[in-house]
Design a protein around this motif. Structure first.
Motif, PDB file in Angstrom:
ATOM      1  N   ARG A   1      -7.756  12.053   0.729  1.00 34.85           N
ATOM      2  CA  ARG A   1      -7.341  10.965  -0.141  1.00 34.85           C
ATOM      3  C   ARG A   1      -8.040   9.667   0.271  1.00 34.85           C
ATOM      4  NH1 ARG A   1      -1.531  10.144  -0.755  1.00 34.85           N
ATOM      5  NH2 ARG A   1      -1.886   8.806   1.044  1.00 34.85           N
TER       6      ARG A   1
ATOM      7  N   ALA B   1       4.155   9.592 -10.129  1.00 36.47           N
ATOM      8  CA  ALA B   1       3.267   9.019 -11.142  1.00 36.47           C
ATOM      9  C   ALA B   1       3.931   8.949 -12.512  1.00 36.47           C
ATOM     10  CB  ALA B   1       1.969   9.824 -11.213  1.00 36.47           C
ATOM     11  N   ASP B   2       5.065   9.649 -12.673  1.00 38.75           N
ATOM     12  CA  ASP B   2       5.751   9.635 -13.963  1.00 38.75           C
ATOM     13  C   ASP B   2       6.542   8.353 -14.185  1.00 38.75           C
ATOM     14  OD1 ASP B   2       7.218  10.687 -11.715  1.00 38.75           O
ATOM     15  OD2 ASP B   2       8.898  11.009 -13.103  1.00 38.75           O
ATOM     16  N   LEU B   3       6.795   7.587 -13.123  1.00 43.33           N
ATOM     17  CA  LEU B   3       7.635   6.400 -13.278  1.00 43.33           C
ATOM     18  C   LEU B   3       6.872   5.278 -13.982  1.00 43.33           C
ATOM     19  CD1 LEU B   3       9.517   6.121  -9.845  1.00 43.33           C
ATOM     20  CD2 LEU B   3      10.245   7.234 -11.965  1.00 43.33           C
ATOM     21  N   ASP B   4       7.560   4.581 -14.889  1.00 44.32           N
ATOM     22  CA  ASP B   4       6.983   3.409 -15.542  1.00 44.32           C
ATOM     23  C   ASP B   4       7.395   2.169 -14.755  1.00 44.32           C
ATOM     24  OD1 ASP B   4       5.437   4.450 -17.547  1.00 44.32           O
ATOM     25  OD2 ASP B   4       7.020   4.396 -19.072  1.00 44.32           O
TER      26      ASP B   4
ATOM     27  N   GLN C   1       0.161  -5.043 -16.202  1.00 48.14           N
ATOM     28  CA  GLN C   1      -0.072  -3.642 -15.852  1.00 48.14           C
ATOM     29  C   GLN C   1       0.710  -2.745 -16.803  1.00 48.14           C
ATOM     30  OE1 GLN C   1      -0.527  -2.906 -11.377  1.00 48.14           O
ATOM     31  NE2 GLN C   1       0.848  -4.645 -11.432  1.00 48.14           N
TER      32      GLN C   1
ATOM     33  N   ARG D   1      -6.656   2.112  -7.038  1.00 50.55           N
ATOM     34  CA  ARG D   1      -6.164   3.466  -7.307  1.00 50.55           C
ATOM     35  C   ARG D   1      -6.432   4.419  -6.141  1.00 50.55           C
ATOM     36  NH1 ARG D   1      -2.428   2.975 -10.630  1.00 50.55           N
ATOM     37  NH2 ARG D   1      -2.499   5.224 -11.007  1.00 50.55           N
ATOM     38  N   PHE D   2      -5.494   5.311  -5.948  1.00 51.80           N
ATOM     39  CA  PHE D   2      -5.704   6.448  -5.046  1.00 51.80           C
ATOM     40  C   PHE D   2      -6.482   7.519  -5.805  1.00 51.80           C
ATOM     41  CE2 PHE D   2      -2.337   4.470  -2.678  1.00 51.80           C
ATOM     42  CZ  PHE D   2      -2.504   4.904  -1.375  1.00 51.80           C
TER      43      PHE D   2
ATOM     44  N   PRO E   1       6.346  -0.130 -22.438  1.00 49.91           N
ATOM     45  CA  PRO E   1       6.562  -0.310 -21.000  1.00 49.91           C
ATOM     46  C   PRO E   1       5.382  -1.040 -20.358  1.00 49.91           C
ATOM     47  CG  PRO E   1       7.044   1.952 -21.642  1.00 49.91           C
ATOM     48  CD  PRO E   1       6.421   1.287 -22.831  1.00 49.91           C
TER      49      PRO E   1
ATOM     50  N   GLU F   1       2.364   1.708  -3.432  1.00 50.19           N
ATOM     51  CA  GLU F   1       1.358   2.246  -4.364  1.00 50.19           C
ATOM     52  C   GLU F   1       1.096   3.719  -4.080  1.00 50.19           C
ATOM     53  OE1 GLU F   1      -0.003   1.132  -7.001  1.00 50.19           O
ATOM     54  OE2 GLU F   1       0.139  -1.053  -6.952  1.00 50.19           O
ATOM     55  N   ASP F   2       1.081   4.068  -2.798  1.00 48.87           N
ATOM     56  CA  ASP F   2       0.829   5.453  -2.407  1.00 48.87           C
ATOM     57  C   ASP F   2       1.867   6.387  -3.047  1.00 48.87           C
ATOM     58  OD1 ASP F   2       0.249   7.847  -1.142  1.00 48.87           O
ATOM     59  OD2 ASP F   2       0.058   6.968   0.863  1.00 48.87           O
TER      60      ASP F   2
ATOM     61  N   MET G   1      -6.146  11.596  -8.851  1.00 52.43           N
ATOM     62  CA  MET G   1      -4.890  12.124  -8.332  1.00 52.43           C
ATOM     63  C   MET G   1      -4.223  12.986  -9.402  1.00 52.43           C
ATOM     64  SD  MET G   1      -3.686  11.554  -5.407  1.00 52.43           S
ATOM     65  CE  MET G   1      -4.615  10.895  -4.034  1.00 52.43           C
TER      66      MET G   1
ATOM     67  N   GLN H   1       1.700   6.252  -6.993  1.00 56.57           N
ATOM     68  CA  GLN H   1       0.551   6.885  -7.643  1.00 56.57           C
ATOM     69  C   GLN H   1       0.451   8.375  -7.363  1.00 56.57           C
ATOM     70  OE1 GLN H   1      -3.262   4.931  -7.138  1.00 56.57           O
ATOM     71  NE2 GLN H   1      -2.306   2.922  -6.977  1.00 56.57           N
ATOM     72  N   THR H   2       0.981   8.807  -6.208  1.00 54.79           N
ATOM     73  CA  THR H   2       0.726  10.196  -5.833  1.00 54.79           C
ATOM     74  C   THR H   2       1.959  11.083  -5.911  1.00 54.79           C
ATOM     75  OG1 THR H   2       1.152   9.879  -3.474  1.00 54.79           O
ATOM     76  CG2 THR H   2      -1.057   9.388  -4.245  1.00 54.79           C
ATOM     77  N   GLU H   3       3.162  10.518  -5.750  1.00 54.82           N
ATOM     78  CA  GLU H   3       4.357  11.362  -5.789  1.00 54.82           C
ATOM     79  C   GLU H   3       5.165  11.151  -7.068  1.00 54.82           C
ATOM     80  OE1 GLU H   3       5.176  13.735  -3.723  1.00 54.82           O
ATOM     81  OE2 GLU H   3       3.615  13.344  -2.255  1.00 54.82           O
TER      82      GLU H   3
ATOM     83  N   TRP I   1       5.445  -1.013 -12.115  1.00 53.47           N
ATOM     84  CA  TRP I   1       4.182  -1.541 -11.578  1.00 53.47           C
ATOM     85  C   TRP I   1       4.465  -2.607 -10.540  1.00 53.47           C
ATOM     86  CZ3 TRP I   1       5.160  -0.311 -16.661  1.00 53.47           C
ATOM     87  CH2 TRP I   1       4.412   0.769 -17.163  1.00 53.47           C
ATOM     88  N   LEU I   2       3.512  -2.770  -9.636  1.00 51.83           N
ATOM     89  CA  LEU I   2       3.698  -3.631  -8.472  1.00 51.83           C
ATOM     90  C   LEU I   2       2.652  -4.741  -8.472  1.00 51.83           C
ATOM     91  CD1 LEU I   2       3.762  -0.580  -6.058  1.00 51.83           C
ATOM     92  CD2 LEU I   2       5.751  -1.703  -7.071  1.00 51.83           C
TER      93      LEU I   2
ATOM     94  N   SER J   1       4.315  -4.387 -17.147  1.00 51.22           N
ATOM     95  CA  SER J   1       4.720  -5.387 -16.157  1.00 51.22           C
ATOM     96  C   SER J   1       3.839  -6.599 -16.354  1.00 51.22           C
ATOM     97  CB  SER J   1       4.542  -4.813 -14.746  1.00 51.22           C
ATOM     98  OG  SER J   1       4.380  -5.862 -13.814  1.00 51.22           O
TER      99      SER J   1
ATOM    100  N   ARG K   1       0.324   1.313 -19.223  1.00 43.77           N
ATOM    101  CA  ARG K   1      -0.560   2.359 -19.733  1.00 43.77           C
ATOM    102  C   ARG K   1      -1.329   1.810 -20.935  1.00 43.77           C
ATOM    103  NH1 ARG K   1       1.498   6.610 -16.564  1.00 43.77           N
ATOM    104  NH2 ARG K   1       3.643   6.182 -15.948  1.00 43.77           N
TER     105      ARG K   1
ATOM    106  N   ASN L   1       0.829  -1.207   0.000  1.00 41.47           N
ATOM    107  CA  ASN L   1       0.000   0.000   0.000  1.00 41.47           C
ATOM    108  C   ASN L   1       0.863   1.257   0.000  1.00 41.47           C
ATOM    109  OD1 ASN L   1      -2.769   1.238   0.339  1.00 41.47           O
ATOM    110  ND2 ASN L   1      -1.714   2.121   2.117  1.00 41.47           N
TER     111      ASN L   1
ATOM    112  N   ARG M   1      -8.125   5.352  -1.085  1.00 40.13           N
ATOM    113  CA  ARG M   1      -7.637   4.360  -2.042  1.00 40.13           C
ATOM    114  C   ARG M   1      -8.688   3.269  -2.189  1.00 40.13           C
ATOM    115  NH1 ARG M   1      -3.216  -0.400  -1.866  1.00 40.13           N
ATOM    116  NH2 ARG M   1      -3.214  -0.759  -4.103  1.00 40.13           N
TER     117      ARG M   1
END
Lengths: 1002, 95, 180
Positions: B54, A751-754, C28, B63-64, C88, A743-744, B82, A747-749, A756-757, C90, C30, A740, B56
């Motif tokens: 916020r 979000a530009d990174l490619d 997962q 998703r958040f 890109p 993901e937090d 978000m 997704q929120t800080e 996934w978890l 996963s 885009r 969690n 989730r």
């Protein structure tokens, strides 16, 4: 005829079907359709219980769920349910009921002495009387009060029945199946909307079933109910539930209903749930909860035989039961006159109607007078006489100036009270609705709510039947439209021969002659609160109605003030000299009527209370006779006793096997997350305190997670499977939290990174194979993979197969020995485990559990997050300062870890402890002090976090967090024990075994 | 139980969600002062009225997202993805 | 229904069956990644949110805006990786993480309403809808494959809990319950 007070030709009970049941050991005969109350009243028995505080004899005042007095125990043994309202309990063959709070018998109760001691029990007496001596509360006062006060007794055996809980969804939920509820459900149902109509009683119709006078569309009220019910039943989109109480209105229109399925049946199908809770999410709610008649507050108003006028009408018209032979009626409105006429027709002598009003002039009053009924205007009731049953009353004139004249005695065996009608605001209030005071009606009405609900009918102050029916229809249609429905023909039933509406009413204590300082005039029957108690509360300085409620306990019983709130308000308002609207009404709490715990628990009992997560080797461990422990939701093998070993012996043997040969352990519960994507390494760099960019594919690293406050959150080994793929492990308990948190931030800080978890905790079963012989056992099984120390060194990682099963093989150790963690698909782990077990047995392979795992890691000074750490420990505190990357521009916790306070020299630091006596094993959680003889309070220098007997060292060891501990090696501290002398300990290096770390690389 | 409109999945029961605290609190870089860092970690508005917060959809799409909720009534005025700015809605305007 | 109805009967004409392990992957990424996966299965595009779609190569369940649960006909992760190429993404195998339960019969939706707060009325949860939600205290994926048939996935360690919960709710479901 079942009972001397039964009248033929009236009521809806089935006289062709007699039913016998038991009350206090006696067999009572009634009819199908009777309640316990109606069947007892038919025998002329009003006495049904004793009161909460004074043990006063009590009979029913109502015929429904508002009943405060006639509370009985129902059923036997484990099925016994206390405190049910006799006015609602339907009789059936074999039903066993008992009265409550009486001692020893209902008609002879030694506790009734309390009624003579009443002057000693004023409002707030608990707070005043039992203050001292201090120790007396536990030993004397409370036990005595508990014995004397209270109601029924609960069953103590496990409940043999089963219960259910379901969710339901609808466009319109209609609460209450009386006249307004029926037209509301019809109006909404005709639009095609999904409608649920619930009613707490066994039949639809509400007050219409007690109304033998009004005609609707040319039909009797009961006939019209049958017609409306038939139409509702024919609508496929409308569902009707009777014996189903809306008891809680939650946020966003989630209304909880309690449906009782078996209570009314003599021999229910065992597969049938006893009760079911429906959690209904309704787009719109229509509340048609009706109005409740108010009792009058006068001396002796609780004597059996005194009941509400509407209740008497219900007993007559619904059950064919008379309340007595000779009645006095005391009224503040017109509605009681129809009751008087109907009772007179049925053979009851009406001794008098005392009307509190000066000039009652409705046509029904003239009709009563024309029948020869004595009507006394401007008359109050001074007192009721009698003990187990009312025998007479004193009626007294009230002059224009309010002064009460001399009373006159009227002999009677029942008194009917008609204090006016209180709209039922419970559901509206639960929905966080506000209320407004209506000056004309003298009662509170629903105002606004934050929820999507509307009230209709008498619960919003409409008392004329035509108005009620029309209001229900309008509300039902409006609700359906608001829920997105279309239009439809609105039901428009026409009422003829209706009575005058129940305008008028009285709130407060009736005027009386003299002071009556000893008079017990009850406001709240269930909690035994009198008018004097409320007055006293005001005299003692309580101004707010909420405080008066809590001080006197009025309105706080299980009936939530259904019959008492408005009278209490009237008394408080008069005493405070403030208008009722400036005093206000208290909040009504859920539940509307009590709900059994069984219904709340529903399916979540026994093994289904919580999920029990079973690890892949659980079955194998059970077959081996393992002793288990719960770790979160998981069941894990704690140790594997052999031949009557106790835990200490088993753990010692398991630890020695791992140190000398090899051990096998199910590590599948460790959390696992696959981090995949082109930016995987960048993500790992930002998330962990460690650096990851340079970790090669096929390598592992111990990783630590901090929160942004700089404190350790979780840890685990991370393997790099590919440039863009990490296999992350977490603690067992931290799995969901770490995912969690990842993901937090992702997704929120970031979000530009490619990247996934994916949780892979349950994809991979993990067999930990640890010990000097681990490699020898594993090597022949891994399908040609080279697992030599050179090819797969400590913290190495390889992918391959084991017996054809895909495998991720980690060379890691949580024991300090050569170790492998063999990850295989969890569904095939059992087979792999068996192969390893078979191959390992000749080498002395031994299964070990969580207890040995803890000892082995403590011998090596490996920390466990959550045991050594408590949410306030930095990486440096637990000896992991080396892991904090200096090069990374940022990571979670970086800024906080630079704070001077988190780098102070007196931070708690992880150290080892050795007791002077090697046999002494410290208690985890013990505090550590420098001078045990110093007078309290003594500030501690630290505390013990882990403590075991170490088989490898042949003595006790412990890990502790000690202020500045790493610079205090060799220093002596003391662990004060609860009993006995403080235990002397020395601070040592927390790595107790193989300090050079040679063995792990073997 | 609240009914929360996930921006991706639509209205769902509250038990599918996890609460995530006040929204629109930017995480500063490591160069800020101690006071700024403490404010980021600990200082919240404790709004009586419309609060951006916020959530989730942890037992749903995962998703958040953000919600505007009136803390006095629990009414949720709107929910939004978000990274999008706080919508300019005041209590009483939302449907 | 291919199998005998007598198997796993828990309510009138309603059966609960634990399916055998079959390949499944969490994909997962885009939009382009999800689209490429859809095409691989023979679909024009990835399914819409909360919908499942089946092509010649298998089924994809769109459980989130950036997430597909793939149930391919053949277990060929290398083939999926090849089809996704440099987009890109996963791809993670979860064939053993999840276990599939099939609940089929006229009482299926009503039974689920005792375990999950979703509205299982057909207009609210039509055939082809798929979503993650809760099954009492466990996470679960619900996919309606026919008016009276649900494909349910739970994590392996929760299977016994989920099955027992479904059976417990089924007991007594026929008595005075609301139509869904």
């Amino acid at each position: 005829m079942s009972g001397a007070f039964r009248v033929s030709g009236r009521g809806r009970v089935d006289t062709a079907r007699p039913v016998s049941f038991r009350f206090d050991g006696r067999t009572i005969r009634g009819y199908e359709g009777d309640t316990v109350a109606s069947a007892l009243l038919a025998q002329g028995q009003h006495l049904m219980g004793r009161s909460f505080k004074y043990h006063r004899p009590r009979g029913p005042i109502s015929a429904g769920s508002d009943e405060p007095n006639a509370l009985i125990g129902v059923g036997e043994g484990a099925r016994h349910t206390p405190n049910l309202r006799a006015t609602q309990v339907e009789i059936h063959k074999g039903l066993v009921t008992v009265s409550q709070n009486r001692g020893p018998r209902l008609n002879f109760d030694v506790g009734a002495i309390n009624t003579w001691l009443a002057p000693l029990f004023p409002a707030g007496f608990y707070y005043k009387t039992f203050m001292w001596p201090r120790g007396f509360w536990d030993k004397v006062y409370e036990p005595v009060i508990r014995r004397a006060a209270g109601l029924g007794k609960v069953a103590t055996a496990p409940d043999p029945d089963h219960y259910a809980l379901h969710y339901a969804h609808c466009d319109v939920l209609v609460i209450g199946g009386g006249p307004a509820g029926l037209t509301a459900a019809l109006a909404a149902g005709r639009t095609g909307a999904r409608v649920i109509l619930c009613d707490e009683t066994p039949e639809l119709g509400g007050t219409l079933l007690s109304d033998a006078h009004s005609r609707i569309d040319g039909l009797s009220a009961a006939e019209w109910v049958a017609k409306a019910g038939a139409e509702l039943k024919a609508l496929p989109n409308v569902q009707v539930m009777t014996r189903c109480t809306a008891f809680n209105y939650g946020p966003h229109n989630m209304v909880a209903l309690n449906q009782r399925l078996t209570e009314h049946l003599a021999t229910p199908d065992p597969a049938m749930p006893r009760e079911r809770i429906w959690q209904v999410r309704a787009a719109e709610v229509v509340v048609t909860a009706g109005a409740l008649e108010r009792p009058l507050v006068f001396e002796g108003n609780d004597r059996p035989g005194i009941l509400l006028a509407t209740a008497a009408r219900t007993y007559l018209n619904r059950y064919g039961v008379l309340p007595g032979k000779c009645a006095v009626i005391v009224t503040a409105d017109d509605s009681a006159y129809r009751v008087a006429i109907e009772l007179a027709e049925a053979g009851v002598r009406i001794a008098a109607i005392a009307d509190l009003r000066a000039n009652p002039d409705a046509p029904v009053v003239a009709e009563a007078k024309a029948r020869g009924i004595v009507v006394l205007p401007s008359t109050t009731i001074q007192k009721a006489n009698g003990n187990l049953r009312v025998r007479s009353v004193e009626l007294a004139p009230v002059a224009d100036n309010g002064r009460v004249g001399k009373g006159q005695r009227f002999v009677c065996d029942c008194v009917l009270m008609a204090g006016g009608f209180t709209p039922s605001l419970h559901i509206h209030s639960q929905a966080r609705g506000t209320m407004r005071f209506d000056e004309v009606l003298g009662v509170y009405l629903p105002d606004r709510s934050v929820e999507r609900l509307r009230s209709a009918g008498s619960c919003r102050g409409l008392f004329a039947l035509q108005d009620v029916l029309d209001d229900g229809a309008a509300a039902g249609l409006a609700a359906a439209k608001a829920a997105g429905g279309g239009d439809a023909e609105r039901p428009a039933p026409r009422v003829t021969d209706a009575d005058a509406p129940g305008a008028g009413g009285f709130a407060g204590a009736l005027p009386r002659r003299g002071l009556g300082s000893l008079a017990l005039a009850f406001v709240d029957f269930q909690n035994d609160v009198t008018a004097k108690d409320v007055k006293l509360a005001v005299r003692e300085g309580f101004q707010s109605i909420e405080h008066i409620k809590r001080y006197t306990t009025t309105g706080m019983a299980t009936d939530q003030g259904k019959s008492s709130n408005v009278n209490a308000l009237g008394i408080a308002s008069k005493e405070l000299g403030r208008a009722p609207q400036r005093v206000g009404l208290t909040t009504f709490r859920p539940p509307y009527t009590p709900v059994t715990f069984g219904a709340f628990a529903a399916h979540a009992r026994g093994d289904q209370f919580d999920p029990l997560r079973l690890a892949p080797a659980d079955g194998w461990a059970r077959a081996q006779g393992a002793v288990f422990e719960d770790v979160g939701l998981w069941r894990r093998a704690r140790y594997f006793p052999r031949g009557g070993e106790d835990m200490h012996a088993a753990v010692t043997r398991e630890c020695s096997a791992v140190r000398t040969a090899a051990g096998i352990f199910d590590a599948s519960t460790l959390g696992k997350i696959e981090v995949v994507g082109p930016d995987a390494a960048e993500f790992m760099n930002r998330f962990y305190i460690n650096a990851w960019t340079k970790l090669g594919v096929g390598k592992c690293r111990y990783g630590l997670v901090c929160r942004d406050n700089g404190f350790v959150y979780d840890d685990g080994v991370v393997g790099r499977i590919a440039a863009d793929r990490f296999h992350v492990t977490t603690t067992t308990g931290g799995a969901a939290g770490v995912l969690n948190m990842m993901e937090d931030y992702l997704q929120t800080e970031w979000a530009d990174l490619d990247v996934w978890l994916t949780s892979i905790t349950e994809e991979w079963g993990v067999i930990a194979l640890q010990g000097p012989k681990a490699r020898e056992i594993l090597a022949p099984l891994v399908d040609g993979m080279d697992i030599s120390a050179e090819a797969l060194p400590h913290m190495g990682l390889k992918e391959g197969t084991i017996g054809g099963v895909p495998m991720r093989l980690f060379r890691v150790s949580f024991t300090g020995e050569v170790g492998f963690e063999i990850n295989v698909p969890s569904g095939r782990m059992g087979a792999v485990w068996e192969r390893i077990w078979a191959a390992g047995s000749p080498h002395g392979l031994t299964p070990y559990g969580t207890e040995a795992m803890h000892v082995l890691r403590a011998e090596k000074g490996y920390l466990i997050v959550g045991q050594e750490t408590d949410g306030t420990m930095t990486p440096g505190d637990v000896g992991c300062g080396w892991a904090v990357s200096k090069a990374k521009p940022d990571f979670i916790g970086k800024r906080a870890l630079a704070l001077p306070a988190l780098n102070a020299p007196d931070r708690p630091q992880m150290v080892g402890l050795l007791t002077d006596d090697p046999r002494t094993v410290l208690e985890e959680g013990m505090q550590l002090v420098r001078a045990p003889e110093a007078p309290a309070p003594v500030s501690a220098d630290g505390h013990v976090t882990s403590s075991y007997y170490s088989p490898a060292l042949g003595r006790s060891i412990a890990i502790a967090m000690v202020k500045g501990g790493r610079d205090r090696m060799g220093e002596t501290l003391y662990a004060p024990a609860i009993d006995g002398a403080a235990i002397k300990v020395s601070i040592v290096n927390p790595v107790f075994y193989d300090t050079e770390g040679v063995r792990v690389n073997g | 139980m609240l009914l929360i409109a996930c921006p991706y999945c639509g209205p769902r029961a509250e038990i599918e969600f996890a609460y995530g605290g006040e929204a629109h609190i930017a995480r500063p870089g490591p160069g800020v002062t101690e006071e700024e860092w403490a404010a980021f970690l600990y200082l919240r508005d404790n709004t009586k009225g419309v609060l951006a917060e916020r959530w989730r959809h942890s037992h749903g799409c995962g998703r958040f997202f953000n919600a505007l909720r009136d803390t006095r009534t629990d009414r949720i005025l709107t929910t939004y993805e978000m990274g999008t700015p706080r919508p300019d809605i005041k209590e009483g305007e939302a449907a | 229904m291919a199998r005998s109805m007598a198997e796993g009967m828990i309510a009138p004409d309603t059966a609960l069956v634990r399916e055998r392990q079959s390949p499944r992957y969490v994909l997962q990424g885009r939009a382009p990644a999800l689209q490429a996966a859809g095409r691989l299965l023979g679909l024009d595009d990835a399914p819409a949110l909360l919908r499942a779609a089946t092509g010649a190569g298998g089924t994809a369940l769109r459980l989130g805006p950036f997430e597909l649960l793939l149930l391919p006909q053949a277990d060929d992760p290398a083939g999926i990786e090849a089809a996704l190429g440099a987009v890109p993404h996963s791809l993670v195998g979860v064939s053993d993480r999840n276990v599939t339960l099939t609940l089929e019969g006229p009482w299926a939706a009503r039974i689920l309403s005792g375990l999950c707060p979703l509205d299982f009325a057909e207009h609210a949860f039509p055939v082809g809808m798929a979503t993650r939600s809760v099954l009492e205290k466990a996470d679960a994926v619900f996919w309606r494959t026919a008016p009276h048939r649900f494909h349910i996935e739970v994590w392996r360690s929760f299977v016994a809990y989920a099955e027992n919960g479904i059976r417990e709710v089924a007991r007594g479901i026929t008595f005075a319950s609301l139509a869904i």
